[in-house]
Scaffold this motif. Structure first.
Motif, PDB file in Angstrom:
ATOM      1  N   SER A   1      11.960  16.141  17.947  1.00  0.00           N
ATOM      2  CA  SER A   1      12.185  14.841  17.306  1.00  0.00           C
ATOM      3  C   SER A   1      13.622  14.387  17.551  1.00  0.00           C
ATOM      4  O   SER A   1      14.525  15.208  17.716  1.00  0.00           O
ATOM      5  CB  SER A   1      11.928  14.932  15.796  1.00  0.00           C
ATOM      6  OG  SER A   1      10.626  15.409  15.531  1.00  0.00           O
ATOM      7  N   HIS A   2      13.807  13.066  17.565  1.00  0.00           N
ATOM      8  CA  HIS A   2      15.139  12.486  17.700  1.00  0.00           C
ATOM      9  C   HIS A   2      15.370  11.499  16.558  1.00  0.00           C
ATOM     10  O   HIS A   2      14.478  10.714  16.211  1.00  0.00           O
ATOM     11  CB  HIS A   2      15.294  11.760  19.044  1.00  0.00           C
ATOM     12  CG  HIS A   2      15.273  12.667  20.227  1.00  0.00           C
ATOM     13  ND1 HIS A   2      14.440  12.470  21.303  1.00  0.00           N
ATOM     14  CD2 HIS A   2      15.990  13.790  20.501  1.00  0.00           C
ATOM     15  CE1 HIS A   2      14.635  13.431  22.191  1.00  0.00           C
ATOM     16  NE2 HIS A   2      15.572  14.240  21.724  1.00  0.00           N
ATOM     17  N   LEU A   3      16.557  11.552  15.995  1.00  0.00           N
ATOM     18  CA  LEU A   3      16.942  10.648  14.912  1.00  0.00           C
ATOM     19  C   LEU A   3      18.272  10.007  15.283  1.00  0.00           C
ATOM     20  O   LEU A   3      19.154  10.665  15.847  1.00  0.00           O
ATOM     21  CB  LEU A   3      17.088  11.397  13.586  1.00  0.00           C
ATOM     22  CG  LEU A   3      15.869  12.175  13.079  1.00  0.00           C
ATOM     23  CD1 LEU A   3      15.865  13.604  13.628  1.00  0.00           C
ATOM     24  CD2 LEU A   3      15.848  12.212  11.564  1.00  0.00           C
TER      25      LEU A   3
ATOM     26  N   VAL B   1      12.942   6.953  20.753  1.00  0.00           N
ATOM     27  CA  VAL B   1      13.817   6.639  19.622  1.00  0.00           C
ATOM     28  C   VAL B   1      14.533   5.311  19.833  1.00  0.00           C
ATOM     29  O   VAL B   1      14.923   4.636  18.870  1.00  0.00           O
ATOM     30  CB  VAL B   1      14.814   7.793  19.381  1.00  0.00           C
ATOM     31  CG1 VAL B   1      15.839   7.895  20.499  1.00  0.00           C
ATOM     32  CG2 VAL B   1      15.496   7.637  18.023  1.00  0.00           C
TER      33      VAL B   1
ATOM     34  N   SER C   1      23.488  11.019  15.034  1.00  0.00           N
ATOM     35  CA  SER C   1      22.225  11.347  15.689  1.00  0.00           C
ATOM     36  C   SER C   1      21.936  12.824  15.518  1.00  0.00           C
ATOM     37  O   SER C   1      22.831  13.621  15.220  1.00  0.00           O
ATOM     38  CB  SER C   1      22.276  10.995  17.184  1.00  0.00           C
ATOM     39  OG  SER C   1      23.210  11.813  17.854  1.00  0.00           O
TER      40      SER C   1
ATOM     41  N   VAL D   1      13.725   6.926  13.963  1.00  0.00           N
ATOM     42  CA  VAL D   1      13.230   8.304  14.072  1.00  0.00           C
ATOM     43  C   VAL D   1      12.028   8.343  15.008  1.00  0.00           C
ATOM     44  O   VAL D   1      11.079   7.566  14.845  1.00  0.00           O
ATOM     45  CB  VAL D   1      12.819   8.875  12.700  1.00  0.00           C
ATOM     46  CG1 VAL D   1      12.275  10.298  12.850  1.00  0.00           C
ATOM     47  CG2 VAL D   1      13.987   8.845  11.723  1.00  0.00           C
ATOM     48  N   ASP D   2      12.085   9.221  15.988  1.00  0.00           N
ATOM     49  CA  ASP D   2      10.941   9.535  16.844  1.00  0.00           C
ATOM     50  C   ASP D   2      10.547  10.966  16.537  1.00  0.00           C
ATOM     51  O   ASP D   2      11.250  11.913  16.920  1.00  0.00           O
ATOM     52  CB  ASP D   2      11.301   9.377  18.321  1.00  0.00           C
ATOM     53  CG  ASP D   2      10.246   9.982  19.244  1.00  0.00           C
ATOM     54  OD1 ASP D   2       9.051   9.906  18.899  1.00  0.00           O
ATOM     55  OD2 ASP D   2      10.626  10.541  20.297  1.00  0.00           O
TER      56      ASP D   2
ATOM     57  N   ASP E   1       3.934   7.310  16.484  1.00  0.00           N
ATOM     58  CA  ASP E   1       5.027   7.224  17.451  1.00  0.00           C
ATOM     59  C   ASP E   1       4.681   6.392  18.680  1.00  0.00           C
ATOM     60  O   ASP E   1       5.574   5.946  19.400  1.00  0.00           O
ATOM     61  CB  ASP E   1       5.482   8.627  17.863  1.00  0.00           C
ATOM     62  CG  ASP E   1       4.373   9.483  18.460  1.00  0.00           C
ATOM     63  OD1 ASP E   1       3.184   9.180  18.237  1.00  0.00           O
ATOM     64  OD2 ASP E   1       4.687  10.477  19.136  1.00  0.00           O
TER      65      ASP E   1
END
Length: 330
Positions: free
Chosen positions: A15-17, A302, A29, A8-9, A105
């Motif tokens: 945000s990106h998962l 991420v 994702s 996770v970012d 992060d």
């Protein structure tokens, strides 16, 4: 179900998962909004609500449950102190993740840009930040708190210094700089009396932005403008000092090169690379024959979360394959 990892970012705006299986394939994702408690009205309580809904949903979309996650790494903006890290890590554990790491992060730049998840990430983008993971697995972050950490860089710092330097020339007997003509041309003015009036109006209305003013500092430095070069030297001294201090304090033996990933728009997108050259020169002078290798981070953060989670889970991932998988879905 094969074991999985979750990366996770979590940023202040986006945000990106990503969920990967043990073979290095992305099986789920999601792109999401902010996961920084500092930009939420409900602070930690709202963050907990979002994560409690979001994380199980992403895992479920991979056809899995939280128990299938071998390891999760969550790099979240706003995790700047040990107390914040403990509080948010407890939220992640409460959701059900037994093996997880919650961090700022900035740390994600190390596994995203340095071999074997060991090295330093120096960020010069929206903010000024450094994070390091050494050969013993120690993870340390420095800077990033503005005036409290004397950060000279990041965001609009270079543009602001250009604005002030021009004001110094025209109203304080400051040194002459070609940035005056460059900014006057950008503003469409010729009289000094119009400087602040037009500048503030154009900034407030969005007709110009501070990124353009950042670029003026770098363009002037490329033309050997002494004032612009002095601005970059101020910033380089701070970046180099932070990098060298981390190398000195942590487990980075002289027998191995230290990798430094340079991240953020100022480092990566500015075509003029004088600042990087200044930083490297100052780091070299501060260290005794320590080899330092610099790279510009070309991967979304991420990627770092996934690579670090894979390492913790004992999976061997190829970073280029991880990048390719995420390029398809992000």
């Amino acid at each position: 179900m094969s074991k999985l990892v979750l990366g996770v970012d979590g940023g202040a705006t986006k945000s990106h998962l990503a969920v990967f299986d043990s073979s290095g394939k992305c099986v789920a994702s999601e792109t999401y909004g902010p996961l920084n408690h500092e930009v939420m009205r409900g602070s930690y309580a709202e963050l907990e609500e979002r994560l409690t809904e979001l994380l199980p949903r992403v895992v479920k979309s991979a056809g899995a449950t939280i128990d299938d996650i071998s390891y999760a790494v969550l790099g979240l903006a706003g995790v700047d102190t040990d107390a914040q890290q403990v509080l948010i890590s407890n939220i992640i554990s409460k959701i059900g993740f037994k093996n997880q790491m919650t961090c700022n992060d900035a740390f994600l730049g190390v596994p995203a840009g340095c071999p074997n998840c060991v090295g330093i990430c120096a960020i010069n983008g929206t903010g000024f930040k450094h994070a390091a993971i050494d050969n013993s697995g120690n993870a340390v972050q420095t800077c990033g708190l503005g005036i409290f950490t004397d950060d000279l860089g990041g965001g609009s710092w270079y543009g602001n210094r250009a604005i002030g330097s021009v004001y110094n020339e025209i109203y304080k007997l400051g040194r002459s700089t070609i940035m005056k003509d460059m900014i006057f041309e950008l503003l469409g003015i010729s009289r000094r009396e119009d400087y602040l009036e037009v500048l503030t109006e154009k900034l407030e209305t969005g007709n110009i932005d501070r990124v353009a003013l950042n670029s003026i500092t770098f363009a002037a430095a490329a033309r050997d403008d002494a004032v612009a070069l002095g601005i970059l030297e101020e910033s380089a001294e701070q970046y180099a000092g932070a990098i060298a201090r981390l190398i000195m304090d942590l487990d980075f033996p002289k027998s191995k090169p230290v990798y430094v990933a340079l991240a953020g728009s100022v480092f990566v997108r500015q075509k003029v690379k004088i600042l990087q050259e200044m930083i490297a020169m100052r780091v070299d002078s501060a260290l005794d024959s320590q080899e330092v290798i610099y790279t510009e981070l070309d991967a979304p953060p991420v990627v770092g979360a996934v690579m670090w989670a894979a390492q913790k889970a004992g999976f061997e991932f190829d970073i280029d394959k991880v990048k390719a998988e995420l390029n398809i879905v992000l």
